[in-house]
Scaffold this motif. Structure first.
Motif, mmCIF file in Angstrom:
data_model
loop_
_atom_site.group_PDB
_atom_site.id
_atom_site.type_symbol
_atom_site.label_atom_id
_atom_site.label_comp_id
_atom_site.label_asym_id
_atom_site.label_seq_id
_atom_site.Cartn_x
_atom_site.Cartn_y
_atom_site.Cartn_z
ATOM 1 N N ASN A 111 0.839 -1.192 0.000
ATOM 2 C CA ASN A 111 0.000 0.000 0.000
ATOM 3 C C ASN A 111 0.879 1.249 0.000
ATOM 4 O O ASN A 111 2.104 1.172 0.122
ATOM 5 C CB ASN A 111 -0.947 -0.014 1.204
ATOM 6 N N PRO A 112 0.279 2.441 -0.130
ATOM 7 C CA PRO A 112 1.077 3.676 -0.149
ATOM 8 C C PRO A 112 1.954 3.848 1.079
ATOM 9 O O PRO A 112 3.063 4.382 0.982
ATOM 10 C CB PRO A 112 0.007 4.770 -0.237
ATOM 11 N N GLY A 113 1.481 3.397 2.249
ATOM 12 C CA GLY A 113 2.292 3.516 3.455
ATOM 13 C C GLY A 113 3.570 2.718 3.359
ATOM 14 O O GLY A 113 4.627 3.159 3.829
ATOM 15 N N ASP A 114 3.510 1.521 2.739
ATOM 16 C CA ASP A 114 4.713 0.707 2.569
ATOM 17 C C ASP A 114 5.730 1.407 1.668
ATOM 18 O O ASP A 114 6.929 1.414 1.950
ATOM 19 C CB ASP A 114 4.348 -0.655 1.974
ATOM 20 N N TYR A 115 5.224 1.984 0.560
ATOM 21 C CA TYR A 115 6.121 2.700 -0.349
ATOM 22 C C TYR A 115 6.719 3.918 0.349
ATOM 23 O O TYR A 115 7.909 4.224 0.194
ATOM 24 C CB TYR A 115 5.363 3.138 -1.607
ATOM 25 N N ALA A 116 5.892 4.640 1.124
ATOM 26 C CA ALA A 116 6.385 5.820 1.827
ATOM 27 C C ALA A 116 7.477 5.440 2.821
ATOM 28 O O ALA A 116 8.473 6.165 2.972
ATOM 29 C CB ALA A 116 5.231 6.524 2.533
ATOM 30 N N ASP A 117 7.336 4.307 3.493
ATOM 31 C CA ASP A 117 8.322 3.891 4.489
ATOM 32 C C ASP A 117 9.708 3.704 3.868
ATOM 33 O O ASP A 117 10.717 4.166 4.425
ATOM 34 C CB ASP A 117 7.881 2.589 5.159
ATOM 35 N N VAL A 118 9.765 3.017 2.712
ATOM 36 C CA VAL A 118 11.081 2.777 2.112
ATOM 37 C C VAL A 118 11.660 4.064 1.530
ATOM 38 O O VAL A 118 12.882 4.273 1.556
ATOM 39 C CB VAL A 118 11.008 1.668 1.036
ATOM 40 N N LEU A 119 10.805 4.952 1.030
ATOM 41 C CA LEU A 119 11.294 6.227 0.502
ATOM 42 C C LEU A 119 11.805 7.119 1.627
ATOM 43 O O LEU A 119 12.850 7.772 1.497
ATOM 44 C CB LEU A 119 10.193 6.935 -0.287
ATOM 45 N N VAL A 120 11.069 7.169 2.729
ATOM 46 C CA VAL A 120 11.491 7.985 3.875
ATOM 47 C C VAL A 120 12.808 7.458 4.446
ATOM 48 O O VAL A 120 13.718 8.229 4.777
ATOM 49 C CB VAL A 120 10.395 7.996 4.958
ATOM 50 N N GLU A 121 12.925 6.138 4.552
ATOM 51 C CA GLU A 121 14.157 5.549 5.079
ATOM 52 C C GLU A 121 15.341 5.909 4.197
ATOM 53 O O GLU A 121 16.420 6.267 4.696
ATOM 54 C CB GLU A 121 13.988 4.030 5.173
ATOM 55 N N TYR A 122 15.156 5.850 2.881
ATOM 56 C CA TYR A 122 16.234 6.214 1.955
ATOM 57 C C TYR A 122 16.568 7.700 2.075
ATOM 58 O O TYR A 122 17.741 8.089 2.088
ATOM 59 C CB TYR A 122 15.841 5.878 0.524
ATOM 60 N N ALA A 123 15.531 8.539 2.137
ATOM 61 C CA ALA A 123 15.755 9.985 2.227
ATOM 62 C C ALA A 123 16.540 10.344 3.485
ATOM 63 O O ALA A 123 17.474 11.145 3.443
ATOM 64 C CB ALA A 123 14.417 10.719 2.198
ATOM 65 N N ARG A 124 16.183 9.765 4.612
ATOM 66 C CA ARG A 124 16.886 10.067 5.861
ATOM 67 C C ARG A 124 18.313 9.544 5.835
ATOM 68 O O ARG A 124 19.233 10.197 6.348
ATOM 69 C CB ARG A 124 16.112 9.472 7.029
ATOM 70 N N PRO A 134 -2.406 9.570 -1.427
ATOM 71 C CA PRO A 134 -2.020 9.099 -0.088
ATOM 72 C C PRO A 134 -0.518 8.946 0.081
ATOM 73 O O PRO A 134 0.004 9.121 1.185
ATOM 74 C CB PRO A 134 -2.739 7.752 0.044
ATOM 75 N N LEU A 135 0.202 8.634 -0.988
ATOM 76 C CA LEU A 135 1.661 8.545 -0.890
ATOM 77 C C LEU A 135 2.241 9.918 -0.552
ATOM 78 O O LEU A 135 3.132 10.036 0.298
ATOM 79 C CB LEU A 135 2.248 8.031 -2.206
ATOM 80 N N GLU A 136 1.724 10.958 -1.213
ATOM 81 C CA GLU A 136 2.187 12.312 -0.906
ATOM 82 C C GLU A 136 1.915 12.668 0.552
ATOM 83 O O GLU A 136 2.771 13.262 1.225
ATOM 84 C CB GLU A 136 1.504 13.311 -1.840
ATOM 85 N N ARG A 137 0.750 12.329 1.046
ATOM 86 C CA ARG A 137 0.414 12.649 2.436
ATOM 87 C C ARG A 137 1.332 11.911 3.404
ATOM 88 O O ARG A 137 1.769 12.479 4.419
ATOM 89 C CB ARG A 137 -1.055 12.292 2.711
ATOM 90 N N GLU A 138 1.616 10.655 3.121
ATOM 91 C CA GLU A 138 2.498 9.882 3.991
ATOM 92 C C GLU A 138 3.907 10.491 4.024
ATOM 93 O O GLU A 138 4.532 10.577 5.086
ATOM 94 C CB GLU A 138 2.575 8.431 3.506
ATOM 95 N N LEU A 139 4.405 10.912 2.869
ATOM 96 C CA LEU A 139 5.739 11.498 2.808
ATOM 97 C C LEU A 139 5.784 12.838 3.530
ATOM 98 O O LEU A 139 6.746 13.153 4.242
ATOM 99 C CB LEU A 139 6.170 11.668 1.343
ATOM 100 N N GLU A 140 4.735 13.644 3.360
ATOM 101 C CA GLU A 140 4.692 14.944 4.024
ATOM 102 C C GLU A 140 4.573 14.786 5.535
ATOM 103 O O GLU A 140 5.183 15.545 6.301
ATOM 104 C CB GLU A 140 3.528 15.767 3.480
ATOM 105 N N SER A 141 3.817 13.790 5.986
ATOM 106 C CA SER A 141 3.679 13.566 7.423
ATOM 107 C C SER A 141 4.999 13.128 8.054
ATOM 108 O O SER A 141 5.202 13.278 9.254
ATOM 109 C CB SER A 141 2.602 12.514 7.699
ATOM 110 N N ALA A 142 5.903 12.577 7.225
ATOM 111 C CA ALA A 142 7.221 12.176 7.724
ATOM 112 C C ALA A 142 8.211 13.332 7.708
ATOM 113 O O ALA A 142 9.383 13.146 8.053
ATOM 114 C CB ALA A 142 7.761 11.022 6.892
ATOM 115 N N GLY A 143 7.756 14.514 7.302
ATOM 116 C CA GLY A 143 8.615 15.689 7.323
ATOM 117 C C GLY A 143 9.311 16.013 6.029
ATOM 118 O O GLY A 143 10.157 16.917 5.988
ATOM 119 N N LEU A 144 8.986 15.307 4.953
ATOM 120 C CA LEU A 144 9.603 15.585 3.661
ATOM 121 C C LEU A 144 8.773 16.592 2.875
ATOM 122 O O LEU A 144 7.543 16.668 3.016
ATOM 123 C CB LEU A 144 9.747 14.301 2.845
ATOM 124 N N THR A 145 9.439 17.365 2.047
ATOM 125 C CA THR A 145 8.751 18.273 1.129
ATOM 126 C C THR A 145 8.453 17.513 -0.163
ATOM 127 O O THR A 145 9.362 16.946 -0.774
ATOM 128 C CB THR A 145 9.629 19.495 0.812
#
Length: 350
Positions: A94-107, A131-142
């Motif tokens: 789901n979008p949350g799973d994709y957001a998790d791996v993207l956020v981990e890479y970004a950090r 929803p992917l955009e919202r998940e990424l923004e909630s993690a502090g990414l622009t």
């Protein structure tokens, strides 16, 4: 950490090429030396490493993206490019799973801004992107949506065309007319110009695809002018090698089929490479499926030259620029011969 570094998740889409061009231009205009991070999150668990089907597709697409960036940047070396396949040890659903791996890479890489292709949709699900955009923004990414034009679902018969399309069609039509006429008499020059003008006026919105950039076209023509003598030299060398083999008392031929995926990604470069291989004595292009080549080689020397990638590198130079010449050769990418296939089969039967 650089504020201008960008993270771009990629998946094959109709707007990916434009998204890559946008982020390349943006990075080139930034101060310092920004890094573009192109990542491909796989959409299924891959237990076989880089040999998995999805991982192989990801690597292929990321390699293509690198060539696009090099083509867009030209000789500008102020932008660094990093590519990675992420999520191979995760089950992305789901979008949350994709957001998790993207956020981990970004950090991990200190990236704060994510640029998303407007057609990015690896799961084929309509609601993935918002929803992917919202998940990424909630993690502090622009998060930014690449401002590129999306294609219409039902294209019109004609399309918006510029002067570039008209000039290209006029020149090609005019040259073909003069080639067929066989003379450069004033009458043929005049009638050819009139014919080319009429044909171009009627077909310039139909017969050309995409936007023609005369600057890039001129660069390709100049590089092609350098490619022609190189190809002729390769043909001469191959003729000498084949003549030596034919005149040798033992006739040391070793015919084999070679298969490899060429690092070219559209019809014209693939056609140019296939014809160049066939024009070079000792090798014959048997089949081309998209960018997968099957080539018959007559001698070990011809096979070694083919796998060394000289012709492929030269074709990339013509169509993608000097920086694209640094990609791996067919041998380095794991090209296969029929002997290798036979050895694999023998190993499976033991």
């Amino acid at each position: 950490m650089a504020a201008d570094d960008l993270l771009v998740p990629v998946d094959d889409s109709v707007t990916l090429r434009k998204t890559v061009a946008y982020v390349a231009e943006r990075a080139a205009d930034a101060d310092g030396r920004p890094t573009l991070h192109f990542v491909y999150p796989v959409s299924e668990r891959v237990d076989t490493g880089d040999e998995g089907s999805e991982a192989a597709s990801a690597a292929d697409l990321l390699e293509r993206v690198e060539v696009w960036v090099e083509e867009d940047l030209g000789d500008d070396d102020s932008v660094a490019v990093e590519t990675a396949v992420v999520g191979q040890t995760e089950y992305l659903f789901n979008p949350g799973d994709y957001a998790d791996v993207l956020v981990e890479y970004a950090r991990r890489n200190g990236v704060e801004t994510v640029v998303v292709d407007p057609e990015y949709n690896p799961l084929g699900m309509a609601p993935l992107l918002p929803p992917l955009e919202r998940e990424l923004e909630s993690a502090g990414l622009t998060v930014e949506l690449a401002p590129v034009e999306r294609p219409t679902r039902r294209g019109p018969l004609t399309r918006t065309a510029g002067v570039g399309q008209f000039v290209v069609l006029f020149c090609s039509t005019y040259a073909f007319y003069l080639l067929v006429s066989g003379t450069l008499s004033p009458f043929d020059l005049a009638t050819g110009a009139v014919t080319a003008t009429v044909v171009s006026a009627i077909l310039w919105r139909i017969a050309t695809r995409g936007e023609v950039e005369l600057g890039k076209l001129g660069g390709r023509l100049a590089r092609f002018a350098l490619y022609v003598p190189y190809l002729l030299w390769e043909i001469v060398k191959a003729n000498i090698d084949i003549a030596r083999v034919v005149l040798h008392p033992d006739l040391p031929i070793d015919p084999q089929l070679v298969e490899f995926d060429a690092a070219v990604w559209s019809e014209l470069p693939a056609t140019t490479l296939a014809n160049s291989i066939t024009l070079t004595p000792g090798t014959l292009t048997v089949d081309v499926t998209q960018r997968h080549f099957t080539v018959h080689s007559l001698t070990p020397g011809a096979r070694e030259d083919l796998l060394a990638g000289g012709l492929e590198r030269a074709v990339r130079f013509v169509f993608y620029g000097r920086r694209a010449m640094r990609l791996a050769t067919p041998a380095e990418r794991g090209a296969r011969t029929d002997d290798a296939d036979a050895a694999d089969e023998a190993g499976e039967n033991e």
